[in-house]
Design a protein around this motif. Structure first.
Motif, PDB file in Angstrom:
ATOM      1  N   GLU A 172     -12.375 -31.015  -2.924  1.00 50.04           N
ATOM      2  CA  GLU A 172     -13.382 -30.606  -2.059  1.00 50.04           C
ATOM      3  C   GLU A 172     -13.960 -29.314  -2.235  1.00 50.04           C
ATOM      4  O   GLU A 172     -13.442 -28.407  -3.028  1.00 50.04           O
ATOM      5  CB  GLU A 172     -12.963 -30.818  -0.660  1.00 50.04           C
ATOM      6  N   ASN A 173     -15.163 -29.027  -1.790  1.00 45.32           N
ATOM      7  CA  ASN A 173     -15.543 -27.607  -1.854  1.00 45.32           C
ATOM      8  C   ASN A 173     -14.651 -26.700  -1.095  1.00 45.32           C
ATOM      9  O   ASN A 173     -14.204 -26.842   0.074  1.00 45.32           O
ATOM     10  CB  ASN A 173     -17.156 -27.479  -1.243  1.00 45.32           C
TER      11      ASN A 173
ATOM     12  N   GLU B 261     -15.650 -23.093  -1.105  1.00 50.00           N
ATOM     13  CA  GLU B 261     -16.562 -21.801  -0.913  1.00 50.00           C
ATOM     14  C   GLU B 261     -16.377 -21.109   0.122  1.00 50.00           C
ATOM     15  O   GLU B 261     -16.529 -22.091   1.374  1.00 50.00           O
ATOM     16  CB  GLU B 261     -17.961 -22.232  -1.660  1.00 50.00           C
TER      17      GLU B 261
ATOM     18  N   VAL C   5     -18.542 -23.155   3.337  1.00 49.41           N
ATOM     19  CA  VAL C   5     -17.896 -24.091   4.102  1.00 49.41           C
ATOM     20  C   VAL C   5     -17.150 -23.648   5.306  1.00 49.41           C
ATOM     21  O   VAL C   5     -16.794 -22.693   5.287  1.00 49.41           O
ATOM     22  CB  VAL C   5     -16.758 -24.765   3.088  1.00 49.41           C
TER      23      VAL C   5
ATOM     24  N   PRO D 240     -16.010 -24.287  -6.117  1.00 43.79           N
ATOM     25  CA  PRO D 240     -16.699 -25.516  -5.755  1.00 43.79           C
ATOM     26  C   PRO D 240     -16.025 -26.594  -6.319  1.00 43.79           C
ATOM     27  O   PRO D 240     -14.974 -26.534  -7.133  1.00 43.79           O
ATOM     28  CB  PRO D 240     -18.037 -25.257  -6.816  1.00 43.79           C
ATOM     29  N   ALA D 241     -16.544 -27.770  -5.729  1.00 44.33           N
ATOM     30  CA  ALA D 241     -15.846 -29.031  -5.744  1.00 44.33           C
ATOM     31  C   ALA D 241     -15.875 -29.195  -7.646  1.00 44.33           C
ATOM     32  O   ALA D 241     -14.734 -30.029  -7.943  1.00 44.33           O
ATOM     33  CB  ALA D 241     -16.364 -30.108  -4.872  1.00 44.33           C
TER      34      ALA D 241
END
Length: 367
Positions: free
Chosen positions: A280-281, A283, A286, A295-296
């Motif tokens: 998942e992201n 960063e 989020v 990032p993802a």
């Protein structure tokens, strides 16, 4: 002699059915007994917390780490004053605490009274697993970040070594190279040499691979140059770091980034929804995340980490703990919330101590 007419103790309303289950169940009123066992869900080994630098933070939002660069030496000219050189260069690294990480469940009193098995202890353990899984994933992502970056000391003429990304195999590369034990061993020796050349201590060197990579090394233990290949039996197959290559102790984990997912990119039968979960992201944009975990799509070719204890730092404001409601809250809701919580943040510390393995001849992008 005539046949006896059976009293239908197990049947509901004298059902004449002969089946098992549903309206014709001839055993419908009999108790379904509990076996005394609860099948535990998929539990990931959590290993990262003690493999990196960990500090406790109180009364603050972040923790500062100071870097000092190298100093030079020169011969003294007789008669000239010694007034210092201005060295060493200094830089800083700040690790911020992410927002509160929680996992919780609500247990209703009536359900607990009627149930013939105890679930609170099991729920508490599962909450702990959830927190630990997230903990490991963030640390491994922080080490990956460090492997792609230069050192914070960047003064002219005083540059310190940064992180390292190493291709497993040669040429353009392929995903299958990540599971080739011969290519993996070659990458390990290269990583060990790089860490030596960058001045890293041999103490606390470790590698984290996916389970399939780990077992690939074991499968070919007689021919792939593993240093302690005479280790046999249960100890060799536990995944507890008994294998070492070039002084690097090897662990397996389902939480290490592996070709865009966690732990595995393989397609296996009936895998469930979280075996090979997509990354998942991570960063700062989020919600709840204050450090940069990438990032993802930033881990598509990543296939393992080799690092030394200085590679990453973890800052804990609230260590892993479980809380349970009581008193008025329990009265109002007629049940209890079981809550696990943790406040931590992770980031790279010394990029020179971070090595990322990848499967193409194109180095992964820094983040």
């Amino acid at each position: 002699m005539a046949n006896a007419t059976q009293t239908a103790l197990g049947r509901i309303n004298l059902s004449s059915g002969t089946g098992y289950g549903g309206a014709t169940d001839k055993y419908a009123t009999y108790l379904q007994l509990f076996s005394g066992e609860l099948f535990k869900g998929f539990q990931h080994n959590t290993i990262a917390r003690d493999m990196v630098t960990r500090r406790t933070l109180k009364n603050g939002k972040s923790l500062q780490f100071i870097y000092t660069g190298r100093m030079g030496a020169a011969f003294h000219t007789p008669g000239t004053p010694i007034l210092g050189s201005g060295d060493p260069p200094v830089a800083e690294k700040t690790i911020v605490v992410d927002d509160l990480l929680i996992s919780s469940a609500f247990v209703y009193d009536l359900d607990e009274t009627l149930a013939h098995y105890e679930l609170r202890g099991e729920i508490s353990k599962k909450i702990g697993y959830a927190l630990a899984e997230k903990y490991d994933r963030l640390i491994f992502r922080a080490i990956t970040r460090g492997a792609r970056l230069a050192h914070p000391i960047s003064a002219t003429g005083k540059l310190e070594p940064g992180g390292t990304t190493l291709q497993v195999g040669t040429g353009t590369g392929a995903a299958a190279d990540a599971l080739d034990s011969t290519k993996l061993v070659a990458a390990f020796f290269e990583a060990a040499a790089v860490l030596d050349e960058k001045g890293l201590s041999t103490d606390g060197r470790a590698a984290v691979l996916s389970p399939r990579q780990y077992y690939s090394l074991i499968e070919n233990v007689s021919s792939n140059a593993l240093i302690n290949r005479d280790e046999q039996g249960t100890g060799l197959q536990t995944g507890g770091g008994v294998i070492s290559i070039a002084g690097i102790k090897i662990y397996k984990s389902m939480n290490v980034p592996f070709q865009g997912k966690y732990g595995t990119a393989s397609t296996i039968d009936n895998a469930g929804s979280f075996v090979g979960a997509t990354i998942e992201n991570g960063e700062p944009s989020v919600s709840g995340i204050n450090n940069d975990y990438g990032p993802a799509n930033g881990f598509a070719t990543s296939c393992g980490l080799i690092f030394q204890k200085e590679a990453a730092g973890v800052v804990e404001t609230i260590g892993p703990q479980v809380q349970v409601t009581s008193g008025d809250v329990s009265v109002i809701y007629q049940g209890d919330v079981i809550l696990g919580r943790l406040a931590m943040g992770a980031d790279y510390l010394n990029p020179a101590a971070c090595v990322e393995l990848h499967t193409t001849n194109t180095a992964p992008t820094a983040f």
